[in-house]
Design an enzyme around this catalytic site. Structure first.
Site, PDB file in Angstrom:
ATOM      1  N   PHE A  30     -18.721  28.293 -28.937  1.00 42.50           N
ATOM      2  CA  PHE A  30     -19.955  27.719 -29.470  1.00 42.50           C
ATOM      3  C   PHE A  30     -20.911  27.452 -28.325  1.00 42.50           C
ATOM      4  CE2 PHE A  30     -22.888  24.730 -31.329  1.00 42.50           C
ATOM      5  CZ  PHE A  30     -23.097  25.290 -32.580  1.00 42.50           C
ATOM      6  N   ARG A  43     -31.242  22.430 -27.284  1.00 38.37           N
ATOM      7  CA  ARG A  43     -32.129  23.608 -27.241  1.00 38.37           C
ATOM      8  C   ARG A  43     -32.866  23.710 -25.909  1.00 38.37           C
ATOM      9  NH1 ARG A  43     -32.971  25.937 -32.311  1.00 38.37           N
ATOM     10  NH2 ARG A  43     -32.816  24.523 -34.068  1.00 38.37           N
ATOM     11  N   ASP A  56     -24.283  36.461 -34.951  1.00 41.99           N
ATOM     12  CA  ASP A  56     -22.985  35.811 -35.113  1.00 41.99           C
ATOM     13  C   ASP A  56     -22.254  36.503 -36.266  1.00 41.99           C
ATOM     14  OD1 ASP A  56     -20.950  33.931 -34.716  1.00 41.99           O
ATOM     15  OD2 ASP A  56     -22.001  32.311 -35.714  1.00 41.99           O
ATOM     16  N   GLU A  97     -34.208  37.480 -32.361  1.00 39.08           N
ATOM     17  CA  GLU A  97     -33.235  36.455 -32.744  1.00 39.08           C
ATOM     18  C   GLU A  97     -32.512  35.945 -31.502  1.00 39.08           C
ATOM     19  OE1 GLU A  97     -32.343  34.163 -34.414  1.00 39.08           O
ATOM     20  OE2 GLU A  97     -30.833  34.607 -35.917  1.00 39.08           O
ATOM     21  N   ASP A  98     -31.988  34.739 -31.581  1.00 40.71           N
ATOM     22  CA  ASP A  98     -31.245  34.205 -30.444  1.00 40.71           C
ATOM     23  C   ASP A  98     -29.829  34.751 -30.378  1.00 40.71           C
ATOM     24  OD1 ASP A  98     -30.316  32.772 -32.667  1.00 40.71           O
ATOM     25  OD2 ASP A  98     -30.822  30.800 -31.860  1.00 40.71           O
TER      26      ASP A  98
END
Length: 185
Positions: A156, A169, A107, A103-104
């Site tokens: 963010f 991206r 959160d 996963e990136d």
């Protein structure tokens, strides 16, 4: 670190591509040690995790399979809706396999908790989580990554596969998005 390369939409560069590449190699070595002699199914979460996967995957040794899954809980927002949608399921059965989710970012943990529960119901030998980034201040569920690249503050971030409304991206670094970009939405 300067944001001169990116302009006013980026507040700052948080993590450089060079730092990411070095950490991906370190994580791959940890994974190689932990799974030595054991087959491994990598499950990459699209789309954000794909860039991190590309740096990690070629450094993994042994019997490694790869599959992709796509989930959504953000849409075009900057915060999770809390509702997880399965957009693309796996092509590979996971029963009896050692599964490593790529996963990136961790959160709130809601999407990943949903995915871990979904995969666990399919009776894998194990399920672990590898994430490039971890933002623990935002966690809404008790979830920890097994392999984590970097812990980051509650800002963010975009770049290196992470997006805002499908943009940014392609930035090679992890960058903090200027709040003015999304505040008007």
């Amino acid at each position: 670190m300067s944001n001169a390369t990116y302009g006013k939409e980026i507040s700052k560069v948080l993590i450089t591509k060079e730092q990411i590449e070095k950490r991906a190699a370190e994580l791959a070595e940890e994974i190689n040690r932990d799974y030595e002699g054991k087959p491994l199914l990598i499950v990459c979460i699209l789309r954000g995790g794909a860039i991190f996967l590309s740096d990690l995957f070629t450094k993994l040794r042994g019997d490694v399979e790869l599959d992709f899954i796509s989930l959504s809980s953000y849409g075009s927002a900057t915060t999770s809706s809390g509702e997880v949608k399965l957009i693309k399921d796996l092509s590979t059965p996971v029963e009896g396999k050692n599964v490593l989710i790529i996963e990136d970012i961790i959160d709130t943990g809601l999407t990943l908790s949903y995915l871990i529960e979904l995969l666990s119901a399919r009776k894998p030998a194990s399920v672990k989580l590898c994430s490039l980034l971890d933002k623990p201040e935002r966690r809404k569920v008790n979830l920890q990554g097994d392999y984590v690249g970097f812990k980051i503050p509650d800002e963010f971030v975009v770049g290196y596969g992470l997006d805002y409304n499908e943009k940014y991206r392609n930035l090679p670094d992890i960058c903090v998005l200027n709040p003015e970009v999304y505040a008007a939405k």
